[in-house]
Design a protein around this motif. Structure first.
Motif, PDB file in Angstrom:
ATOM      1  N   LEU A   3       0.541  -1.349  -0.252  1.00  0.00           N
ATOM      2  CA  LEU A   3      -0.084  -0.116  -0.306  1.00  0.00           C
ATOM      3  C   LEU A   3       1.090   1.182   0.066  1.00  0.00           C
ATOM      4  O   LEU A   3       0.730   2.007  -0.815  1.00  0.00           O
ATOM      5  N   VAL A   7       1.147   4.594  -2.950  1.00  0.00           N
ATOM      6  CA  VAL A   7       0.156   5.502  -2.195  1.00  0.00           C
ATOM      7  C   VAL A   7       1.319   6.799  -2.530  1.00  0.00           C
ATOM      8  O   VAL A   7       1.451   7.930  -3.443  1.00  0.00           O
ATOM      9  N   LEU A  97      -8.060   6.731  -6.547  1.00  0.00           N
ATOM     10  CA  LEU A  97      -7.890   6.446  -4.972  1.00  0.00           C
ATOM     11  C   LEU A  97      -9.285   5.727  -4.608  1.00  0.00           C
ATOM     12  O   LEU A  97     -10.524   6.849  -4.221  1.00  0.00           O
ATOM     13  N   HIS A  99     -11.905   2.530  -2.275  1.00  0.00           N
ATOM     14  CA  HIS A  99     -11.805   1.343  -1.738  1.00  0.00           C
ATOM     15  C   HIS A  99     -13.144   0.354  -2.634  1.00  0.00           C
ATOM     16  O   HIS A  99     -13.681  -0.791  -1.048  1.00  0.00           O
ATOM     17  N   VAL A 112      -4.868   3.688  -6.399  1.00  0.00           N
ATOM     18  CA  VAL A 112      -4.715   3.722  -4.919  1.00  0.00           C
ATOM     19  C   VAL A 112      -5.752   2.462  -4.198  1.00  0.00           C
ATOM     20  O   VAL A 112      -6.907   3.507  -4.415  1.00  0.00           O
ATOM     21  N   ASN A 113      -5.910   1.103  -4.188  1.00  0.00           N
ATOM     22  CA  ASN A 113      -7.257   1.026  -3.845  1.00  0.00           C
ATOM     23  C   ASN A 113      -7.220  -0.258  -3.121  1.00  0.00           C
ATOM     24  O   ASN A 113      -6.005  -1.107  -2.829  1.00  0.00           O
ATOM     25  N   SER A 114      -7.495   0.259  -1.313  1.00  0.00           N
ATOM     26  CA  SER A 114      -6.908  -0.438   0.056  1.00  0.00           C
ATOM     27  C   SER A 114      -7.311  -2.043  -0.431  1.00  0.00           C
ATOM     28  O   SER A 114      -6.882  -2.412   0.925  1.00  0.00           O
ATOM     29  N   ILE A 127      -7.591   6.700   2.432  1.00  0.00           N
ATOM     30  CA  ILE A 127      -5.681   6.742   1.110  1.00  0.00           C
ATOM     31  C   ILE A 127      -6.102   7.981   0.470  1.00  0.00           C
ATOM     32  O   ILE A 127      -4.997   8.497   0.710  1.00  0.00           O
TER      33      ILE A 127
END
Length: 465
Positions: A3, A7, A97, A99, A112-114, A127
């Motif tokens: 992660l 980021v 960005l 989730h 960016v995907n949790s 995020i």
């Protein structure tokens, strides 16, 4: 890659851009996400434009200008990458960005995907904060908004507090000084603004027999304890104003009440987040109430006002938001009462109601969540609503609870599969999800959801089939 690597790459992509267009969702998470990023980039001297959409679909894409800016999709985009591709957006002009569950796509848009890193309890605001902090490590004042977004998107619900990276963000705010953590506090909405008996009377997680759904009974319960409920001027005290000993007396009595009725006590207390830089007895004081204020702005088509509040405006923007919050609560109460009065249709593994065009489609999900605890809480709740501006489309919102999740239910999976089968689209989370479907295929869709829920229940426990 981890992660942190994703980021850092996202921060570098943003810093390399000449201008940025933020495209974000209209709920509390989307509004706080937009504000975190817009403030972080403005501090870097970067031109920023923002667009809010209630869903990312073909009609909404007309609001995304075809220019040279970096298109930063936040709290949406992962599940609609095919749409971005169809819109002609290249890999070099998009950053996501999000989730939510990603949609396979031929274009490898950076994101960016949790969920890609096994982090299921962090929203888009979390995020966005990590990216903003990678841009400027000193911007920890923005952690407060990340907490609002995380709490507003129910990331604290399952564990009665934020966990993992989302909890680490809380610590940034604590160290900065604009977050105070109340450990093992009453798990009840309105502890900063509502009289205590109103708080308890509307509490249903946990459900407290003889108190929940009955503020008058809650008042009698508190009076028997002998605690002071009013200030010297005769006004009602809120929970936050009670002396520690009185809080302990009330919590002890609530524990006894739960045990006496065979209820679990593990959800009575939770970690709550107070903002000491905000005025007492206002919705801005508490993360959950702050999130509701932002939701009211978004649901009534004024997400920009919510964004202004996140940026620190406390004049006209806050007054306008207060009016929307009051209106929001009134309409939500009307929606809940309509659902209870009209009644729901129960299938084997689902209960549902169609509200037609009586209420805005943007709020029916809230009604579904509130109605669930007052109806058959073992069956996921679905509310369908007409969309005035798109009469051929029906909005679907579903809510369930932790018990059903433990039985294998996954609303996101159910709505994605069932909506795709009728030519619609769905998404969301295991506990809360939504879809847009063709109006003429509603019955087929409902039957499909029920079959999928039956399969999910059966996979976890054959006795449920």
């Amino acid at each position: 890659m981890g992660l942190e690597t994703d980021v850092r790459r996202a921060a570098d992509i943003i810093l390399d851009a000449d201008t940025v267009t933020i495209v974000s969702h209209i709920d509390a998470d989307g509004i706080s996400t937009e504000s975190i990023l817009a403030q972080a980039l403005t501090r870097e001297g970067m031109p920023v434009d923002s667009v809010f959409v209630r869903q990312l679909e073909p009609m909404a894409m007309r609001h995304v200008r075809k220019d040279r800016s970096l298109k930063l999709f936040t709290d949406l985009g992962a599940g609609q990458q095919g749409l971005l591709e169809e819109h002609g957006l290249s890999v070099d002009e998009v950053l996501i960005l999000d989730h939510h569950v990603s949609q396979p796509c031929g274009t490898a848009y950076p994101q960016v995907n949790s969920l890609d890193h096994g982090v299921t309890r962090m929203s888009a605001a979390g995020i966005a904060y990590l990216v903003a902090k990678a841009i400027d490590p000193t911007g920890t004042d923005l952690a407060k908004l990340a907490v609002v977004g995380n709490v507003g998107d129910m990331m604290a619900r399952e564990n009665c507090g934020l966990v993992g990276p989302a909890r680490e963000i809380v610590q940034d705010g604590v160290e900065y000084g604009n977050i105070v953590v109340q450990d093992r506090d009453l798990n009840c909405y309105g502890t900063s603004t509502r009289p205590i008996h109103i708080c308890l009377g509307y509490c249903d997680d946990p459900y407290i027999d003889g108190i929940s759904n009955n503020p008058n009974a809650a008042l009698r319960f508190l009076e028997r304890l002998g605690v002071e409920l009013k200030n010297p001027r005769g006004g009602w005290l809120v929970w936050e104003e009670l002396p520690f000993e009185d809080r302990r007396t009330i919590i002890s009595a609530l524990v006894q009440q739960l045990i006496a009725h065979g209820r679990e006590t593990d959800r009575l207390l939770a970690e709550t987040y107070i903002f000491p830089d905000e005025p007492e007895r206002t919705p801005l004081r508490n993360a959950s109430e702050y999130a509701t204020l932002l939701n009211a702005c978004g649901r009534w088509a004024k997400p920009g006002i919510g964004g202004r509040i996140c940026r620190g405006e406390r004049g006209d923007a806050y007054r306008d938001a207060g009016h929307m919050l009051s209106h929001h609560r009134t309409i939500i109460r009307d929606l809940l009462q309509y659902i209870l009065d009209a009644g729901v249709t129960e299938l084997s593994h689902l209960q549902y109601i169609h509200t037609g065009d009586r209420f805005p489609d943007t709020i029916v999900g809230i009604g579904a969540g509130m109605a669930l605890s007052k109806l058959n809480w073992k069956k996921p709740m679905m509310v369908l609503a007409a969309m005035v501006d798109e009469p051929e489309v029906t909005k679907v919102s579903m809510r369930t609870n932790e018990w059903a999740l433990g039985q294998g239910v996954d609303l996101q999976e159910a709505l994605v599969e069932a909506s795709a089968a009728v030519g619609g689209a769905g998404g969301g989370h295991r506990i809360a999800a939504g879809a847009f479907i063709p109006r003429e295929r509603e019955e087929e869709f409902i039957d499909g959801v029920n079959r999928i829920l039956k399969r999910q229940f059966a996979s976890a426990n054959p006795d449920n089939c």
